[in-house]
Design an enzyme around this catalytic site. Structure first.
Site, mmCIF file in Angstrom:
data_model
loop_
_atom_site.group_PDB
_atom_site.id
_atom_site.type_symbol
_atom_site.label_atom_id
_atom_site.label_comp_id
_atom_site.label_asym_id
_atom_site.label_seq_id
_atom_site.Cartn_x
_atom_site.Cartn_y
_atom_site.Cartn_z
ATOM 1 N N GLY A 47 0.954 -1.217 -0.062
ATOM 2 C CA GLY A 47 -0.108 0.171 -0.052
ATOM 3 C C GLY A 47 0.968 1.279 0.130
ATOM 4 O O GLY A 47 1.795 1.292 -0.795
ATOM 5 N N GLU A 48 0.726 2.048 0.780
ATOM 6 C CA GLU A 48 1.433 3.256 1.078
ATOM 7 C C GLU A 48 1.886 3.341 2.612
ATOM 8 O O GLU A 48 1.261 3.653 3.390
ATOM 9 C CB GLU A 48 0.738 4.514 0.460
ATOM 10 C CG GLU A 48 1.335 5.755 0.369
ATOM 11 C CD GLU A 48 2.647 5.460 -0.710
ATOM 12 O OE1 GLU A 48 2.405 4.800 -1.734
ATOM 13 O OE2 GLU A 48 3.808 6.178 -0.511
ATOM 14 N N SER A 49 3.338 3.104 2.543
ATOM 15 C CA SER A 49 3.705 3.012 4.026
ATOM 16 C C SER A 49 3.947 4.571 4.828
ATOM 17 O O SER A 49 3.434 4.130 6.026
ATOM 18 C CB SER A 49 5.340 2.710 4.029
ATOM 19 O OG SER A 49 6.186 3.485 3.014
ATOM 20 N N CYS A 79 6.176 -5.389 0.453
ATOM 21 C CA CYS A 79 6.202 -4.014 -0.258
ATOM 22 C C CYS A 79 6.005 -2.986 0.612
ATOM 23 O O CYS A 79 7.366 -2.580 1.405
ATOM 24 C CB CYS A 79 5.144 -3.896 -1.407
ATOM 25 S SG CYS A 79 5.626 -2.653 -2.587
ATOM 26 N N ARG A 106 13.074 3.167 -0.761
ATOM 27 C CA ARG A 106 11.531 3.244 -1.227
ATOM 28 C C ARG A 106 11.697 3.818 -2.675
ATOM 29 O O ARG A 106 12.588 4.497 -3.187
ATOM 30 C CB ARG A 106 10.810 4.562 -0.314
ATOM 31 C CG ARG A 106 10.535 4.115 0.747
ATOM 32 C CD ARG A 106 9.539 5.387 1.690
ATOM 33 N NE ARG A 106 8.222 5.214 0.723
ATOM 34 C CZ ARG A 106 7.502 6.192 0.806
ATOM 35 N NH1 ARG A 106 8.160 7.477 1.507
ATOM 36 N NH2 ARG A 106 6.314 6.396 0.425
ATOM 37 N N ILE A 133 5.304 -3.165 -7.721
ATOM 38 C CA ILE A 133 4.396 -2.188 -7.701
ATOM 39 C C ILE A 133 5.166 -0.719 -6.965
ATOM 40 O O ILE A 133 4.962 -0.843 -5.643
ATOM 41 C CB ILE A 133 2.957 -2.345 -7.313
ATOM 42 C CG1 ILE A 133 2.546 -3.619 -8.336
ATOM 43 C CG2 ILE A 133 2.076 -1.196 -7.631
ATOM 44 C CD1 ILE A 133 0.886 -4.041 -7.897
ATOM 45 N N ARG A 134 5.536 -0.056 -7.882
ATOM 46 C CA ARG A 134 6.333 1.454 -7.050
ATOM 47 C C ARG A 134 7.182 0.588 -5.717
ATOM 48 O O ARG A 134 6.856 1.191 -4.651
ATOM 49 C CB ARG A 134 5.378 2.400 -6.601
ATOM 50 C CG ARG A 134 4.940 2.796 -7.963
ATOM 51 C CD ARG A 134 3.995 4.036 -7.518
ATOM 52 N NE ARG A 134 4.285 5.069 -6.486
ATOM 53 C CZ ARG A 134 4.930 6.000 -6.456
ATOM 54 N NH1 ARG A 134 5.719 6.293 -7.655
ATOM 55 N NH2 ARG A 134 5.512 6.721 -5.416
ATOM 56 N N HIS A 168 4.815 -8.457 -4.581
ATOM 57 C CA HIS A 168 3.461 -8.889 -3.882
ATOM 58 C C HIS A 168 3.042 -10.077 -4.281
ATOM 59 O O HIS A 168 2.402 -10.408 -5.233
ATOM 60 C CB HIS A 168 2.620 -7.820 -4.968
ATOM 61 C CG HIS A 168 2.460 -6.371 -4.309
ATOM 62 N ND1 HIS A 168 1.722 -5.980 -3.277
ATOM 63 C CD2 HIS A 168 3.326 -5.467 -4.776
ATOM 64 C CE1 HIS A 168 1.768 -4.716 -3.211
ATOM 65 N NE2 HIS A 168 2.747 -4.371 -3.958
ATOM 66 N N GLU A 170 0.972 -11.918 -3.078
ATOM 67 C CA GLU A 170 -0.673 -11.853 -3.151
ATOM 68 C C GLU A 170 -1.190 -11.934 -4.493
ATOM 69 O O GLU A 170 -2.612 -12.146 -4.599
ATOM 70 C CB GLU A 170 -1.268 -11.148 -1.925
ATOM 71 C CG GLU A 170 -1.306 -9.501 -2.215
ATOM 72 C CD GLU A 170 -0.073 -8.978 -2.203
ATOM 73 O OE1 GLU A 170 0.849 -9.574 -2.037
ATOM 74 O OE2 GLU A 170 0.152 -7.655 -2.375
#
Ligand code: GLN
Length: 186
Positions: A47-49, A79, A106, A133-134, A168, A170
């Protein structure tokens, strides 16, 4: 086997599906009282840390989760979850949970390569698909062991009961990573 999945933001539902596919039970951790029930392992999703770190603080979850991990609860961070676990973030003074001996870099692949898919071998797990992903990568390890590298960059590491992945698992069809993590929880 009962696994708590941090469900504040990001790709937590996909982890729950994978756990169920592997025969485990998944439940969502959204607030402090969710930590009261017993569980065998914990997943910190992508997600976004920065957002997750902020929510963990605001909901008073950061310290209790850190204590659970330090107390031996197995954890897998993917991630952004890897960034949460890192004891250090490159060029950044922020530390979130910080229980794992890795330095996370990051958004490490630049703009064009922010998202890509590959296959690589991961120690003790096998050859697996990897979707980035990023993504961060692991710039340095102190106490952790590197399990996988892609283009010379470390993308998976383990330190005892802690597992961190820059990709990822998942989102791909292979259940191997979740099965490996469930073995760590046994
Ligand atoms: N770029 C995100 C971060 O820094 C991580 C991306 C992801 O989890 N897919 O937190």
């Amino acid at each position: 086997m009962r696994i708590g999945v941090l469900a504040l933001q990001g790709a937590f539902i996909e982890h729950e599906k994978k756990l169920i596919e592997c025969g485990a039970e998944a439940f969502e951790i959204r607030q402090l009282r969710d930590l009261e029930c017993s569980f065998d392992g914990l997943i910190l999703p992508g997600g976004e840390s920065t957002v997750m770190g902020k929510l963990l603080q605001e909901l008073n979850l950061m310290q209790p989760i850190r204590e659970r991990i330090l107390g031996g609860t197995p954890v897998m961070g993917t991630c952004a979850g890897l960034i949460l676990l890192a004891e250090r973030i490159a060029e950044d003074d922020t530390v979130h949970i910080g229980t794992m001996g890795i330095t996370a870099k990051r958004n490490a692949y630049g703009r064009q390569l922010g998202s890509f898919h590959t296959t690589a071998s991961c120690k003790d797990i096998g050859t697996i698909p990897m979707t980035f992903i990023r993504a961060p990568y692991i710039e340095q390890v102190s106490t952790a062991e590197i399990l996988a590298q892609v283009d010379g960059k470390a993308v998976a590491a383990r330190e005892n009961h802690q597992l961190a992945l820059a990709f990822h698992p998942e989102l791909d069809a292979s259940p191997l990573v979740h099965a490996y993590f469930l073995d760590m929880c046994r």
